[in-house]
Design a protein around this motif. Structure first.
Motif, PDB file in Angstrom:
ATOM      1  N   PHE A   1      74.385  43.185  68.617  1.00 11.97           N
ATOM      2  CA  PHE A   1      73.683  43.265  69.906  1.00 11.97           C
ATOM      3  C   PHE A   1      74.106  42.125  70.826  1.00 11.97           C
ATOM      4  O   PHE A   1      74.550  42.344  71.962  1.00 11.97           O
ATOM      5  CB  PHE A   1      72.183  43.196  69.610  1.00 11.97           C
TER       6      PHE A   1
ATOM      7  N   TRP B   1      72.331  42.389  61.021  1.00 12.94           N
ATOM      8  CA  TRP B   1      73.581  43.003  61.456  1.00 12.94           C
ATOM      9  C   TRP B   1      73.438  43.512  62.883  1.00 12.94           C
ATOM     10  O   TRP B   1      74.335  43.353  63.714  1.00 12.94           O
ATOM     11  CB  TRP B   1      73.947  44.170  60.537  1.00 12.94           C
ATOM     12  N   TRP B   2      72.310  44.161  63.144  1.00 17.23           N
ATOM     13  CA  TRP B   2      72.041  44.649  64.496  1.00 17.23           C
ATOM     14  C   TRP B   2      72.011  43.496  65.493  1.00 17.23           C
ATOM     15  O   TRP B   2      72.605  43.583  66.567  1.00 17.23           O
ATOM     16  CB  TRP B   2      70.708  45.399  64.518  1.00 17.23           C
TER      17      TRP B   2
ATOM     18  N   GLN C   1      81.945  41.153  63.454  1.00 16.15           N
ATOM     19  CA  GLN C   1      80.910  42.041  62.929  1.00 16.15           C
ATOM     20  C   GLN C   1      81.245  42.530  61.524  1.00 16.15           C
ATOM     21  O   GLN C   1      80.397  42.517  60.624  1.00 16.15           O
ATOM     22  CB  GLN C   1      80.718  43.232  63.884  1.00 16.15           C
TER      23      GLN C   1
ATOM     24  N   THR D   1      63.945  42.076  67.849  1.00 16.70           N
ATOM     25  CA  THR D   1      65.162  41.474  67.283  1.00 16.70           C
ATOM     26  C   THR D   1      64.961  39.986  67.048  1.00 16.70           C
ATOM     27  O   THR D   1      65.324  39.455  65.986  1.00 16.70           O
ATOM     28  CB  THR D   1      66.364  41.707  68.220  1.00 16.70           C
TER      29      THR D   1
END
Length: 577
Positions: free
Chosen positions: A498, A493-494, A548, A117
């Motif tokens: 996260f 986006w993750w 989000q 990430t």
């Protein structure tokens, strides 16, 4: 400095060849010592407000110039080595080995997911600099002038306490016995002074830390590889595959602040990640090679000007250069940062899992009092070397990142218009921050592990807003050919979700933990499964969901609207471009 516009052109039937895209070996070698190409900024044409160029938001237009030719990946290694150095003493030898020792290999999934990430986060932070020559803070200012100052304040709370210098000093005292372990503060003061003095090694301030970090990273990785074979923990590697696919598993009653710190520090984390773009500018990546490097005024170095933003015309030549620049940037970060982290951290985890399973000690005490006494003489000495280098390199890189980020924010937000000398601002803040670190060490404000936990939790919480901002920035302000591909948008986006999820858990935990924090607001309690949270906790979850959705909507809409707006953009695009 040789400008690549003066290099010989090699064309065939009017078409482009490799010599039009890639620099010569001689010019490529210059990147190893950083590159600056002086251009007459004021004489350059200002890019028009069209879809082919970055959006100005009504602020500071971009000057047009060709994207430089592309060197080999081996020529540009540097920024990611500093980021690796900033990571080793935080998550990779402190948080994650401790978490695995306390909770087992079931958490390993979160480590490697966190590393990957951060690979996407860091390279997206670099994207703006490669495309425009501007730092990410200048870009944030284009969105709203609030954001750079917000990150400056949050960054101080993240790395303002010299926890790694304290930790390195305690390890060094225990290792060498030059002073009693409880008198580690003496070594801490010497450490801070040595870091300050190292900046006086040459006229270009960035070069000193890059060279030092490259040497230390080589020693740390080499030492870790040797330890993997001689520390007696090789059997632990068999447990890694199951932990690596144990997605979503979290031990009951786990301290969320420590875990969020581990997630943030699966890499450098927080304020430090934002330095990746500034280091890329100092190194000379892409359009950053037209920006001046910060020189040392004490060495009588002639200053180089950091200009406003640059952009390039989306010609076939520039589009192919952009694609090549983006490829080597990702390669440099993956081969240096990701591979380096996976090697050193995984070896450290196997050792703590073997010798400190179920420990209730903080990381430094765990290594010094539990693990090393069980190792043989050679293994113990090598372990001291690796842990000391990890902690020292981290403090070195963190001091550098804090000063460089903060100077950029202060200079762009106020100093440029006030006519300040950028190099003197850097040296002044470097000196002040060094003295501040010495003061905190001498006062022994808290034990080293506590300093690390506080900074780590703030680091994780910081990453939520800037992941969202970087995603929005790179899709709404950059033209089609320099925007991130859909694969990278999905990764960001993750990343936003996260860190948003664990930040909300942390906030709820802080507001409902009177024993640890002296506060008690049960109405804000949050649960790992969301369901069962208190009313205020549900409000926090709704806020995270709104952030989000907004991030996804803005970036997806911008990507769709930009499609087909630049002729030939497909030459520079791809799913992971």
């Amino acid at each position: 400095m040789t400008d690549d516009h003066d290099e010989p052109k090699v064309e065939t039937d009017g078409g482009l060849t490799e010599d039009d895209i890639f620099t010569t070996a001689e010019v490529g070698e210059q990147y190893r010592a950083t590159v600056y190409r002086d251009v007459d900024y004021d004489s350059l044409d200002v890019a028009p407000e069209t879809s082919e160029y970055p959006s100005t938001d009504g602020k500071w237009g971009y000057r047009k110039y060709d994207l430089p030719k592309v060197p080999k990946v081996s020529h540009i290694v540097g920024p990611s080595a500093i980021m690796l150095g900033a990571s080793l003493g935080s998550g990779e030898t402190m948080f994650w080995p401790t978490l695995v020792a306390q909770n087992g290999w079931g958490l390993y999934w979160a480590f490697w997911v966190g590393v990957i990430t951060q690979f996407f986060i860091n390279t997206e932070i670099q994207r703006w600099t490669i495309a425009t020559g501007e730092s990410i803070f200048r870009a944030f200012d284009r969105l709203n002038s609030f954001w750079p100052w917000f990150f400056l304040v949050a960054g101080f709370f993240h790395v303002g306490w010299p926890g790694w210098a304290a930790g390195a000093s305690e390890v060094f005292a225990a290792w060498t016995g030059v002073v009693p372990r409880e008198d580690w503060a003496i070594i801490g003061v010497i450490t801070m002074v040595l870091i300050w003095l190292s900046y006086q090694a040459g006229p270009i301030l960035y070069n000193a830390i890059e060279k030092a970090q490259l040497v230390m990273m080589f020693v740390a990785i080499f030492g870790a590889v040797i330890l993997a074979f001689i520390a007696g923990s090789i059997g632990q590697f068999a447990s890694i595959p199951a932990g690596a696919v144990n997605f979503g598993a979290l031990p009951q009653n786990m301290d969320i602040a420590t875990f969020l710190g581990g997630l943030a520090y699966a890499g450098a984390g927080g304020y430090v990640n934002l330095a990746q773009g500034v280091w890329a500018r100092e190194k000379g990546y892409g359009m950053g090679s037209y920006q001046g490097r910060i020189k040392n005024p004490l060495r009588g170095a002639e200053p180089e000007e950091v200009h406003g933003g640059f952009t390039f015309e989306p010609s076939e030549k520039n589009l192919r250069r952009w694609k090549a620049w983006w490829k080597i940037t990702q390669q440099e970060h993956f081969l240096t940062f990701v591979i380096g982290l996976l090697i050193v951290a995984t070896v450290a985890m196997t050792i703590t899992a073997e010798y400190a399973a179920g420990t209730d000690q903080g990381a430094i005490n765990m290594w010094l009092d539990v693990v090393i006494p069980q190792l043989g003489a050679v293994q113990g000495q090598l372990m001291y070397v690796v842990i000391f280098i990890a902690l020292f390199s981290t403090q070195y890189a963190i001091l550098e990142a804090f000063v460089r980020n903060s100077v950029d924010i202060i200079f762009e937000g106020y100093g440029r218009s006030a006519g300040w000398d950028l190099s003197r601002v850097f040296l002044g803040l470097l000196t002040l921050f060094t003295l501040w670190g010495i003061l905190i060490i001498v006062a022994q404000f808290q034990q080293p592990w506590i300093l690390l936990v506080i900074g780590a939790a703030i680091a994780g919480a910081m990453m939520w807003p800037y992941n969202a901002l970087v995603t929005i920035l790179n899709t709404t302000r950059l033209p089609e050919h320099t925007q991130p591909g859909w694969g990278r948008v999905l990764a960001m986006w993750w990343a936003t979700g996260f860190f948003g999820y664990f930040t909300i858990l942390l906030i709820g935990g802080v507001l409902n933990s009177p024993e640890a924090y002296g506060l008690s607001f049960p109405m804000f309690e949050t649960t790992v499964g969301v369901v069962g949270s208190a009313p205020g906790g549900y409000a926090l979850w709704v806020f995270a969901l709104v952030v989000q959705i907004y991030t996804m909507y803005r970036s997806a809409t911008a990507k769709l609207n930009a499609s087909g707006t630049v002729d030939g953009a497909d030459a520079a695009k791809g799913f992971l471009s």
